[in-house]
Design a protein around this motif. Sequence first.
Motif, PDB file in Angstrom:
ATOM      1  N   UNK A   1     -30.152  -8.762  -8.256  1.00 59.32           N
ATOM      2  CA  UNK A   1     -30.463  -9.231  -7.137  1.00 59.32           C
ATOM      3  C   UNK A   1     -29.352 -10.570  -7.229  1.00 59.32           C
ATOM      4  N   UNK A   2     -29.347 -11.267  -8.349  1.00 56.19           N
ATOM      5  CA  UNK A   2     -28.610 -12.435  -8.590  1.00 56.19           C
ATOM      6  C   UNK A   2     -27.322 -12.336  -8.589  1.00 56.19           C
TER       7      UNK A   2
ATOM      8  N   UNK B   1     -31.483 -14.748   4.870  1.00 53.90           N
ATOM      9  CA  UNK B   1     -30.368 -15.059   3.936  1.00 53.90           C
ATOM     10  C   UNK B   1     -30.114 -13.988   2.733  1.00 53.90           C
ATOM     11  N   UNK B   2     -31.025 -12.830   2.648  1.00 53.09           N
ATOM     12  CA  UNK B   2     -31.008 -11.875   1.621  1.00 53.09           C
ATOM     13  C   UNK B   2     -29.691 -10.887   2.170  1.00 53.09           C
TER      14      UNK B   2
ATOM     15  N   UNK C   1     -29.894  -4.504  -6.022  1.00 52.46           N
ATOM     16  CA  UNK C   1     -30.501  -4.363  -7.114  1.00 52.46           C
ATOM     17  C   UNK C   1     -31.242  -2.911  -6.934  1.00 52.46           C
ATOM     18  N   UNK C   2     -31.520  -2.438  -5.754  1.00 53.22           N
ATOM     19  CA  UNK C   2     -32.289  -1.278  -5.570  1.00 53.22           C
ATOM     20  C   UNK C   2     -31.095   0.018  -5.275  1.00 53.22           C
TER      21      UNK C   2
ATOM     22  N   UNK D   1     -32.276  -7.396   3.773  1.00 51.07           N
ATOM     23  CA  UNK D   1     -33.351  -6.935   2.906  1.00 51.07           C
ATOM     24  C   UNK D   1     -34.021  -5.575   3.365  1.00 51.07           C
TER      25      UNK D   1
ATOM     26  N   UNK E   1     -28.932  -8.676  -1.292  1.00 57.18           N
ATOM     27  CA  UNK E   1     -30.005  -8.523  -2.402  1.00 57.18           C
ATOM     28  C   UNK E   1     -30.339  -7.213  -2.845  1.00 57.18           C
ATOM     29  N   UNK E   2     -30.531  -6.546  -1.722  1.00 59.41           N
ATOM     30  CA  UNK E   2     -30.922  -5.001  -2.033  1.00 59.41           C
ATOM     31  C   UNK E   2     -29.950  -4.271  -2.899  1.00 59.41           C
TER      32      UNK E   2
ATOM     33  N   UNK F   1     -29.688 -19.686   5.373  1.00 61.66           N
ATOM     34  CA  UNK F   1     -30.254 -19.749   4.076  1.00 61.66           C
ATOM     35  C   UNK F   1     -31.966 -19.550   4.169  1.00 61.66           C
ATOM     36  N   UNK F   2     -32.458 -19.111   5.519  1.00 54.69           N
ATOM     37  CA  UNK F   2     -33.779 -19.018   5.602  1.00 54.69           C
ATOM     38  C   UNK F   2     -34.004 -17.408   5.541  1.00 54.69           C
ATOM     39  N   UNK F   3     -35.138 -16.954   4.940  1.00 55.41           N
ATOM     40  CA  UNK F   3     -35.030 -15.547   4.268  1.00 55.41           C
ATOM     41  C   UNK F   3     -35.779 -14.925   5.573  1.00 55.41           C
ATOM     42  N   UNK F   4     -35.762 -13.356   5.647  1.00 58.59           N
ATOM     43  CA  UNK F   4     -35.817 -12.754   6.509  1.00 58.59           C
ATOM     44  C   UNK F   4     -37.525 -13.034   6.758  1.00 58.59           C
TER      45      UNK F   4
END
Lengths: 372, 372
Positions: free
Chosen positions: A272-273, A195-196, A341-342, A227, A338-339, A203-206
């Motif tokens: 990330x948000x 999901x990221x 943010x990095x 991710x 979401x990455x 919706x399931x995360x890595x």
Amino acid sequence: MANRLCEMFGIEAPIFAFSHCRDVVVEVSKAGGLGVLGLARMSPQRVDAELQWIDDHIGGRPYGVDILMPTTYQDAGEGEAKYDADRLLPAGHLAFVRGMLDRAGVPALPAAEAAQIERDLVSTFNFTPGESAAMIEIALRHPIKLIVNALGSPPAELVERAHARGIKVAAMAGAPKHAIKHRDAGCDFVIAVGTEAGGHTGSTTSMVLWPRIVDAVAPLPVLGAGGIGRGRQLAAALALGCEGAWCGSIWLKTVQSEVTPEVKARMFEAGPDDAVLTRSVTGKPCRTLRSAFTDAWDAPGAPEPLPAPLQAILWWGQGRTRVERVRAKEFLTYPVGQIVADMREETSVRQVVQDMLGELSEAKERLDRLLG
Amino acid sequence: MANRLCEMFGIEAPIFAFSHCRDVVVEVSKAGGLGVLGLARMSPQRVDAELQWIDDHIGGRPYGVDILMPTTYQDAGEGEAKYDADRLLPAGHLAFVRGMLDRAGVPALPAAEAAQIERDLVSTFNFTPGESAAMIEIALRHPIKLIVNALGSPPAELVERAHARGIKVAAMAGAPKHAIKHRDAGCDFVIAVGTEAGGHTGSTTSMVLWPRIVDAVAPLPVLGAGGIGRGRQLAAALALGCEGAWCGSIWLKTVQSEVTPEVKARMFEAGPDDAVLTRSVTGKPCRTLRSAFTDAWDAPGAPEPLPAPLQAILWWGQGRTRVERVRAKEFLTYPVGQIVADMREETSVRQVVQDMLGELSEAKERLDRLLG
């Protein structure tokens, strides 16, 4: 690296780069990974030109293409009618987007230009099987080594034709049941999307999804997506049972990237948000940079986003071009994970690959120290 | 394992188990990890009894406690008024929950019993600083080795008292800025909680969050939480820079677990999308097993959940007891993470730990083959 996907393609590192930008594709393949050009929203003529450019610059290194081949879709209509936004799109949705931009002082486009954009846009939204097939015919005239289907399992006929030419086939999965369908359709590997990830995702995360898909299709190789932008995350993908990484977002921060300086600047400030999962840009859940446009669809009284591809036509035709014309930063968006943010500063594709491999080695040394 | 957290506590494996169940705490510590008892919703008398039981059964192995010490909270009121649901909770919210259960044929509790439950419930919802402090005094009479604050940074006075007795202190973080606050408050390590975790959690996934927090507080050790139920996920945590794992959900599938057979049966059938992030059970975003109760708050016309702890008092006092009394399965819920999708059958705590360490070794061997 002693790795089935490295052996499959004769590459040094199992880093697969999805990009809409030919420069990124070429640079990743030249750096030892494998670049994959996303063909969505390109006209057949442009696909041919882009692939020719890649052939001229990639120095014989392998590369692939990514095509949207949906199994279900809402037909945008045939003939002249499909070029008419006012017939194609509900009045309430058009008024919602036009009103939002009017109130923000973003000028409307001249009528003739707007009509031309609509025509170009709808004709290049290659979401129908016929349009995908035309795209594939062009791609097959180039020395591609991989075809990825971003929406569903590839048709049997395509798998057969690709395999007859030594081209590998893969598809994206957000759940084990989809991965099993891809395996049964003849895919050479599966891309498990957490999901990221930027773009269309579930919706399931890595962390939870990858090992489930690895186990569901074993011994078929799996790439982890969602991710991964640095070596520790690539190490985690390998630890979770994946054979390598499918990365998209990380290339957006490179000098080679296709995103505008304005979008890049907003990404460098994002948390990330700020990579929100929304149906407002394509009609399907798509993780994208938060903007005044994506926020507007979450506000009380906002209409429900249209089904794909109508919502995408609404955003691209009615919103994006108007916004980009005057660089109305607060409305700009772009698919990103979401990455984001990095992603704090511009660098080169080659540097990203080198950093990733360097940190992968460090992560391995750390595990050796911890686990003997 | 050559690991700072193993050395800190004299344990064999960096597996930290959060549980509301004393049996799980004892079994994990005896299996080489470190059990941590969640004290939320226990009366001071019960805390003392539970810790005494642990002391009597754990054979001198280390264990810890987890306490909710919020920095901000809505006071539930003082004196008799706080025991009166009709004064404490808005009429619309009470009617919403009561109506939902009435329509489903779940019988109301006898008035006297309901009042007693409310009293017990509100008096044991230890969400105020005073109540947390009383809990800590009792915990400090037992040979605990770790105090974890699940909500915010621990107060300086607590850190000082704990350290003076050789007790370590830690806190949960869903963002680097919170982790930095915990470090500055004197925590001995930080627990980075990805969105896939059961219970209170943020929106960033473990894959993205853990390395960000590791880098933000380095060289302070970090435990990864959210998405860890098996050895490959523990290997991924170590690869991402964590020193070990903080696991909660996985113990719910054990024979030692506190959950009822009905909830356990529903977990064994759940997919990852059935672990929903909702404010309906506590007032804060909490990942919990999807149920007719959590669904009802997403329906059109549903009220907004109340702020914590009022929403928790609403669910526990008005919903949960009624539902459990008649085992109305469709309304049952329990905090659990996305790994619920991998929890298919009952096993023992010892088996979970053994399986985790076995798969960790396999993952390490795989990385050795892949990366030399």
